[in-house]
Design a protein around this motif. Structure first.
Motif, mmCIF file in Angstrom:
data_model
loop_
_atom_site.group_PDB
_atom_site.id
_atom_site.type_symbol
_atom_site.label_atom_id
_atom_site.label_comp_id
_atom_site.label_asym_id
_atom_site.label_seq_id
_atom_site.Cartn_x
_atom_site.Cartn_y
_atom_site.Cartn_z
ATOM 1 N N LYS A 56 0.850 -1.182 0.000
ATOM 2 C CA LYS A 56 0.000 0.000 0.000
ATOM 3 C C LYS A 56 0.889 1.236 0.000
ATOM 4 O O LYS A 56 2.080 1.142 0.257
ATOM 5 C CB LYS A 56 -0.925 -0.001 1.216
ATOM 6 C CG LYS A 56 -0.192 0.052 2.537
ATOM 7 C CD LYS A 56 -1.175 0.124 3.666
ATOM 8 C CE LYS A 56 -0.445 0.234 4.992
ATOM 9 N NZ LYS A 56 0.366 1.413 5.121
ATOM 10 N N PRO A 57 0.313 2.405 -0.278
ATOM 11 C CA PRO A 57 1.123 3.619 -0.226
ATOM 12 C C PRO A 57 1.705 3.814 1.175
ATOM 13 O O PRO A 57 1.032 3.583 2.174
ATOM 14 C CB PRO A 57 0.141 4.745 -0.552
ATOM 15 C CG PRO A 57 -1.035 4.078 -1.163
ATOM 16 C CD PRO A 57 -1.052 2.680 -0.673
ATOM 17 N N GLN A 58 2.974 4.230 1.230
ATOM 18 C CA GLN A 58 3.617 4.424 2.524
ATOM 19 C C GLN A 58 3.518 5.860 3.009
ATOM 20 O O GLN A 58 3.316 6.099 4.185
ATOM 21 C CB GLN A 58 5.081 4.015 2.442
ATOM 22 C CG GLN A 58 5.250 2.543 2.181
ATOM 23 C CD GLN A 58 6.709 2.169 2.032
ATOM 24 O OE1 GLN A 58 7.580 3.035 1.964
ATOM 25 N NE2 GLN A 58 6.979 0.890 1.962
ATOM 26 N N ARG A 59 3.705 6.824 2.091
ATOM 27 C CA ARG A 59 3.670 8.230 2.468
ATOM 28 C C ARG A 59 2.893 9.018 1.433
ATOM 29 O O ARG A 59 2.904 8.697 0.253
ATOM 30 C CB ARG A 59 5.086 8.795 2.534
ATOM 31 C CG ARG A 59 5.777 8.540 3.832
ATOM 32 C CD ARG A 59 7.116 9.208 3.904
ATOM 33 N NE ARG A 59 8.120 8.785 2.945
ATOM 34 C CZ ARG A 59 8.739 7.613 2.926
ATOM 35 N NH1 ARG A 59 8.412 6.708 3.819
ATOM 36 N NH2 ARG A 59 9.646 7.341 2.048
ATOM 37 N N LEU A 60 2.262 10.076 1.917
ATOM 38 C CA LEU A 60 1.528 10.981 1.047
ATOM 39 C C LEU A 60 2.110 12.374 1.219
ATOM 40 O O LEU A 60 2.138 12.901 2.326
ATOM 41 C CB LEU A 60 0.043 10.987 1.401
ATOM 42 C CG LEU A 60 -0.802 11.925 0.556
ATOM 43 C CD1 LEU A 60 -1.115 11.262 -0.768
ATOM 44 C CD2 LEU A 60 -2.064 12.298 1.268
ATOM 45 N N ARG A 76 -4.143 8.550 8.803
ATOM 46 C CA ARG A 76 -3.511 7.788 9.892
ATOM 47 C C ARG A 76 -4.239 6.465 10.108
ATOM 48 O O ARG A 76 -3.616 5.448 10.393
ATOM 49 C CB ARG A 76 -3.505 8.601 11.183
ATOM 50 C CG ARG A 76 -2.315 9.501 11.299
ATOM 51 C CD ARG A 76 -2.205 10.083 12.701
ATOM 52 N NE ARG A 76 -1.920 11.506 12.569
ATOM 53 C CZ ARG A 76 -2.774 12.490 12.771
ATOM 54 N NH1 ARG A 76 -3.996 12.231 13.165
ATOM 55 N NH2 ARG A 76 -2.421 13.734 12.599
ATOM 56 N N GLY A 77 -5.561 6.480 9.976
ATOM 57 C CA GLY A 77 -6.341 5.250 10.116
ATOM 58 C C GLY A 77 -6.019 4.236 9.039
ATOM 59 O O GLY A 77 -6.119 3.031 9.261
ATOM 60 N N LYS A 78 -5.628 4.698 7.884
ATOM 61 C CA LYS A 78 -5.233 3.810 6.792
ATOM 62 C C LYS A 78 -3.756 3.447 6.860
ATOM 63 O O LYS A 78 -3.242 2.743 5.994
ATOM 64 C CB LYS A 78 -5.533 4.460 5.441
ATOM 65 C CG LYS A 78 -7.003 4.573 5.150
ATOM 66 C CD LYS A 78 -7.199 4.550 3.656
ATOM 67 C CE LYS A 78 -8.603 4.253 3.298
ATOM 68 N NZ LYS A 78 -8.898 2.862 3.170
ATOM 69 N N ARG A 79 -3.063 3.974 7.879
ATOM 70 C CA ARG A 79 -1.633 3.739 8.104
ATOM 71 C C ARG A 79 -0.785 4.215 6.933
ATOM 72 O O ARG A 79 0.121 3.529 6.476
ATOM 73 C CB ARG A 79 -1.372 2.279 8.414
ATOM 74 C CG ARG A 79 -2.031 1.870 9.694
ATOM 75 C CD ARG A 79 -1.630 0.519 10.124
ATOM 76 N NE ARG A 79 -2.294 0.242 11.393
ATOM 77 C CZ ARG A 79 -2.330 -0.934 11.933
ATOM 78 N NH1 ARG A 79 -1.769 -1.949 11.350
ATOM 79 N NH2 ARG A 79 -2.944 -1.099 13.088
#
Length: 147
Positions: A56-60, A76-79
């Protein structure tokens, strides 16, 4: 947000190298932050069947328009790591080290004449041409990497 502004906005989610992963279109008079959730949710996570892992994506990385508390909480809920400039606290200059990647991707997409000026009347047609342009960007990258 400009209530009387005609036209449309492109929303693009790209990887760290600028490859467009998810594209979307909204009206020009809507706020950028309203398109963040559908864009992130539209990203397909990859599944490695041999290791049983999901990628999954790590950073946005985003600009100050996305600095809204409920969006930060949702990410944050999606980590997903958050790197969004805070309004009134942090300057956008530090984000410029990563932000040029998405600016370059937007430049690649608007390089196609059909996307530079909106000729289509229906948003679904404009979105189709935007998806085609993103696919062409991916294809060009693939050709460059394999030759």
């Amino acid at each position: 947000m400009d209530r009387g502004k005609p036209g449309s906005k492109m929303h693009v989610l790209s990887d760290a190298t600028g490859l467009p992963l998810v594209v979307g279109v909204t009206a020009a008079n809507t706020h950028d932050s309203q398109a963040l959730k559908p864009t992130v949710e539209g990203h397909q996570t990859r599944h490695d069947p041999h290791r049983g892992r999901h990628f999954k994506p790590q950073r946005l990385h985003a600009d100050k328009a996305y600095d809204i508390p409920h969006l930060r909480k949702w990410l944050r809920g999606k980590r997903i790591g958050i790197r969004i400039a805070r309004k009134g606290i942090e300057s956008s200059e530090r984000l410029g080290r990563r932000r040029w990647v998405i600016e370059r991707t937007m430049s690649w997409l608007t390089g196609y004449q059909r996307l530079n000026h909106r000729y289509e009347r229906h948003p679904r047609n404009y979105l189709a041409f935007l998806g085609l342009a993103a696919a062409l960007c991916c294809y060009k990258r693939l050709i460059r990497l394999t030759t």
